[in-house]
Design an enzyme around this catalytic site. Structure first.
Site, PDB file in Angstrom:
ATOM      1  N   LYS A 292       5.003  -7.980   2.009  1.00  0.00           N
ATOM      2  CA  LYS A 292       5.340  -6.721   1.332  1.00  0.00           C
ATOM      3  C   LYS A 292       4.136  -6.177   0.566  1.00  0.00           C
ATOM      4  O   LYS A 292       3.802  -4.992   0.673  1.00  0.00           O
ATOM      5  CB  LYS A 292       6.529  -6.970   0.388  1.00  0.00           C
ATOM      6  CG  LYS A 292       7.000  -5.738  -0.372  1.00  0.00           C
ATOM      7  CD  LYS A 292       8.448  -5.874  -0.799  1.00  0.00           C
ATOM      8  CE  LYS A 292       8.642  -6.787  -1.989  1.00  0.00           C
ATOM      9  NZ  LYS A 292       8.149  -6.216  -3.256  1.00  0.00           N
ATOM     10  N   SER A 293       3.474  -7.016  -0.204  1.00  0.00           N
ATOM     11  CA  SER A 293       2.327  -6.556  -1.004  1.00  0.00           C
ATOM     12  C   SER A 293       1.232  -5.981  -0.109  1.00  0.00           C
ATOM     13  O   SER A 293       0.632  -4.952  -0.411  1.00  0.00           O
ATOM     14  CB  SER A 293       1.728  -7.726  -1.792  1.00  0.00           C
ATOM     15  OG  SER A 293       2.632  -8.165  -2.760  1.00  0.00           O
TER      16      SER A 293
ATOM     17  N   ARG B  67      -0.201  -1.935   0.401  1.00  0.00           N
ATOM     18  CA  ARG B  67      -1.625  -1.629   0.206  1.00  0.00           C
ATOM     19  C   ARG B  67      -2.229  -0.994   1.454  1.00  0.00           C
ATOM     20  O   ARG B  67      -3.062  -0.097   1.363  1.00  0.00           O
ATOM     21  CB  ARG B  67      -2.381  -2.904  -0.208  1.00  0.00           C
ATOM     22  CG  ARG B  67      -2.089  -3.287  -1.673  1.00  0.00           C
ATOM     23  CD  ARG B  67      -2.422  -4.737  -1.940  1.00  0.00           C
ATOM     24  NE  ARG B  67      -2.332  -5.110  -3.344  1.00  0.00           N
ATOM     25  CZ  ARG B  67      -1.199  -5.382  -3.999  1.00  0.00           C
ATOM     26  NH1 ARG B  67      -0.025  -5.294  -3.388  1.00  0.00           N
ATOM     27  NH2 ARG B  67      -1.222  -5.736  -5.278  1.00  0.00           N
TER      28      ARG B  67
ATOM     29  N   GLY C   9       8.250  -1.669  -7.787  1.00  0.00           N
ATOM     30  CA  GLY C   9       7.275  -1.723  -8.875  1.00  0.00           C
ATOM     31  C   GLY C   9       5.857  -1.569  -8.350  1.00  0.00           C
ATOM     32  O   GLY C   9       5.006  -0.935  -8.985  1.00  0.00           O
TER      33      GLY C   9
ATOM     34  N   ARG D 191      11.805  -0.760 -16.098  1.00  0.00           N
ATOM     35  CA  ARG D 191      10.689  -1.719 -16.081  1.00  0.00           C
ATOM     36  C   ARG D 191       9.505  -1.213 -16.917  1.00  0.00           C
ATOM     37  O   ARG D 191       9.272  -0.014 -17.019  1.00  0.00           O
ATOM     38  CB  ARG D 191      10.299  -2.029 -14.629  1.00  0.00           C
ATOM     39  CG  ARG D 191      11.466  -2.709 -13.927  1.00  0.00           C
ATOM     40  CD  ARG D 191      11.155  -3.081 -12.522  1.00  0.00           C
ATOM     41  NE  ARG D 191      10.121  -4.107 -12.447  1.00  0.00           N
ATOM     42  CZ  ARG D 191       9.616  -4.550 -11.319  1.00  0.00           C
ATOM     43  NH1 ARG D 191      10.038  -4.054 -10.166  1.00  0.00           N
ATOM     44  NH2 ARG D 191       8.700  -5.492 -11.317  1.00  0.00           N
TER      45      ARG D 191
ATOM     46  N   ASP E 251       7.305 -14.679  -7.557  1.00  0.00           N
ATOM     47  CA  ASP E 251       8.507 -14.152  -6.883  1.00  0.00           C
ATOM     48  C   ASP E 251       9.369 -15.263  -6.278  1.00  0.00           C
ATOM     49  O   ASP E 251      10.491 -15.007  -5.843  1.00  0.00           O
ATOM     50  CB  ASP E 251       8.113 -13.154  -5.790  1.00  0.00           C
ATOM     51  CG  ASP E 251       7.492 -11.885  -6.376  1.00  0.00           C
ATOM     52  OD1 ASP E 251       7.717 -11.610  -7.574  1.00  0.00           O
ATOM     53  OD2 ASP E 251       6.773 -11.188  -5.643  1.00  0.00           O
TER      54      ASP E 251
HETATM   55  C1  S3P Z   1       3.086  -7.598  -6.591  1.00  0.00           C
HETATM   56  C2  S3P Z   1       2.738  -8.297  -7.705  1.00  0.00           C
HETATM   57  C3  S3P Z   1       3.698  -9.087  -8.498  1.00  0.00           C
HETATM   58  C4  S3P Z   1       4.971  -9.389  -7.719  1.00  0.00           C
HETATM   59  C5  S3P Z   1       5.492  -8.191  -6.986  1.00  0.00           C
HETATM   60  C6  S3P Z   1       4.448  -7.646  -6.027  1.00  0.00           C
HETATM   61  C7  S3P Z   1       2.053  -6.794  -5.902  1.00  0.00           C
HETATM   62  O1  S3P Z   1       4.025  -8.357  -9.655  1.00  0.00           O
HETATM   63  O2  S3P Z   1       5.960  -9.878  -8.592  1.00  0.00           O
HETATM   64  O3  S3P Z   1       6.654  -8.524  -6.257  1.00  0.00           O
HETATM   65  O4  S3P Z   1       2.265  -6.382  -4.754  1.00  0.00           O
HETATM   66  O5  S3P Z   1       1.003  -6.563  -6.509  1.00  0.00           O
HETATM   67  P1  S3P Z   1       3.096  -8.469 -10.970  1.00  0.00           P
HETATM   68  O6  S3P Z   1       1.736  -8.191 -10.504  1.00  0.00           O
HETATM   69  O7  S3P Z   1       3.549  -7.410 -11.911  1.00  0.00           O
HETATM   70  O8  S3P Z   1       3.310  -9.844 -11.487  1.00  0.00           O
END
Ligand code: S3P
Length: 428
Positions: free
Chosen positions: A20-21, A25, A95, A123, A316
């Site tokens: 997902k991350s 990006r 987020g 949040r 996570d």
């Molecule tokens: C993420 C970073 C994490 C993670 C989120 C995805 C990202 O959050 O918990 O699910 O893609 O950069 P934090 O960086 O706020 O800890």
């Protein structure tokens, strides 16, 4: 949705959906790069679709293959080519979309509003408002509660050296992305290393990024060039099957092409510390991101301590690790995990409450929990609070619980793993 105990071992192989991350990006950086970015194994979950929709609203053309929605091509507009959106940008439940996009928007020559669902609107955004303001950014919380909706008036930014109070890749990435639009170099120092996907991928797009110990530096105004991004399987999604295979006697599953970036692989280290078995096969890398096939076999687990710099590498995965710890012999102590209170839900309180409902002996602490493992779990009605990771964690817990478990709003898994229940079924 209702679940029952699993009476036989889990067996088989799974292709784990894209990270997902990294998927977020790839769309973001592709949008502000010149030329095309071709993404394979993109995660077509609701969060990443929110990112695609936001960039489409800013004039970026993004094609999702109709027959294979994990194949995406982004036709980039270049660093200064985004258009003012005609409506508010809706980040949904994401987020990552909200915080990373805020960094990009801070340096544009237009104003816009970023918002999202009920969870996003609770949040904390002060963590990005403060550094962006120090850079000269003009960003405010519309309701003056340090949460979204955020009104961002794009403006000229200057580079800063920021000491982040929190190890958060979302905060770090927000600042680095704003740094692309600044008049001088920007750097971020974190108290512990958070996931480094932004650094690795921006470099592949042509940005000048340097990392040293806990600090990352970025030079402004690079020429970003579109490229190919092969997204590894998401270790955060693999985590549910890692835990299931580790807990259910005689199980043996192979999870294919899982990302094993050391800033993300804490769950594998914890599993080994608990006496679990993991075998790595077919190790490779793509775009600086390592991945491997992981073979997980059942082994009796014992308790462990999880704290300090390990926490950001498995942030996570703590809900599913807590489930695993409930079935392990002895105590598991989780410390330094207060960040879990400000995720999609308050994951610390919800885990303690829901595990207790299933008969687990668990105590809440201010920054984590203590799980006295080894007691037999029983079924219960679990409210996911529309948090995808809570729903998936308890779907796995139900496999080792006596009787029936009902998960409320179980379909929220769509956020990060639309085919989760089908994939689980295929191993049973
Ligand atoms: C993420 C970073 C994490 C993670 C989120 C995805 C990202 O959050 O918990 O699910 O893609 O950069 P934090 O960086 O706020 O800890």
């Amino acid at each position: 949705m209702k679940f029952h105990a699993c009476s036989k071992p889990l067996k088989g192989r799974l292709n784990i959906p894209g990270d997902k991350s990294i998927s977020h990006r790839a769309v973001m950086f592709g949008s502000i790069a010149q030329g095309d970015t071709e993404i394979t194994n993109f995660l077509p979950g609701a969060d990443c679709i929110s990112t695609i929709n936001c960039f489409r609203q800013m004039g970026v053309s993004i094609d999702i293959d109709e027959e294979n929605n994990s194949h995406v091509v982004v036709h980039g507009n270049g660093l200064h080519g985004l258009k003012r959106p005609e409506d508010v940008l809706d980040c949904g439940n994401s987020g990552t979309t909200t915080r990373l996009l805020a960094g990009i928007l801070a340096g544009q020559d237009f104003a816009c509003v970023l918002t999202g669902d009920e969870s996003i609107q609770k949040r904390p955004m002060r963590r990005i408002i403060t550094p962006l303001t120090l850079m000269g950014g003009d960003i405010e919380s519309v309701r003056e509660n340090d949460c979204a909706p955020l009104l961002i008036n794009g403006t000229r930014l200057q580079g800063i050296h920021y000491n982040s109070p929190v190890a958060s890749a979302q905060v770090k990435s927000c600042i680095l992305l704003a740094g692309l639009y600044a008049s001088s170099m920007t750097s971020v120092t974190e108290p512990a290393i958070s996931r480094n996907h932004t650094e690795l991928m921006l470099r592949n797009f042509g940005a000048e990024v340097r990392c040293e110990a806990f600090s990352t530096q970025i030079q402004p105004n690079p020429v970003l060039k579109g490229c190919k991004v092969e997204v590894p399987g998401d270790i955060s999604s693999a985590a549910y099957f890692i835990a299931a295979a580790a807990m259910i006697p005689d199980s043996s599953v192979t999870l294919r092409k899982v990302g094993t970036n050391p800033t993300r692989d804490g769950i594998l280290r914890v599993l080994q510390n608990m006496g679990g078995s993991v075998e790595y096969k077919h190790l490779s890398t793509s775009g600086g991101e390592p991945f491997a096939d992981l073979k997980i076999r059942y082994a009796p687990l014992h308790g462990t301590t999880i704290e300090g710099s390990l926490i950001p590498t498995l942030i996570d995965e703590i809900p599913i690790i807590a489930v695993m710890a409930a079935t392990a012999e002895g105590d598991t102590i989780i410390r330094d995990a207060q960040e879990l209170r400000v995720k999609e839900s308050n994951r610390l309180d919800i885990m303690v409450e829901s595990l207790s409902k299933m008969g687990v002996d668990v105590e809440a602490t201010s920054d984590g929990m203590i799980i006295h493992g080894g007691k037999k779990l029983h079924g219960a009605v679990i409210d996911s609070h529309k948090d995808h990771r809570i729903a998936m964690s308890f779907a796995i817990a139900s496999l080792v619980a006596e009787g029936e478990t009902e998960i409320i709003d179980a379909d929220c898994v769509d956020i990060s793993y639309p085919n989760f229940y089908e994939d689980l079924e295929s191993l049973i």
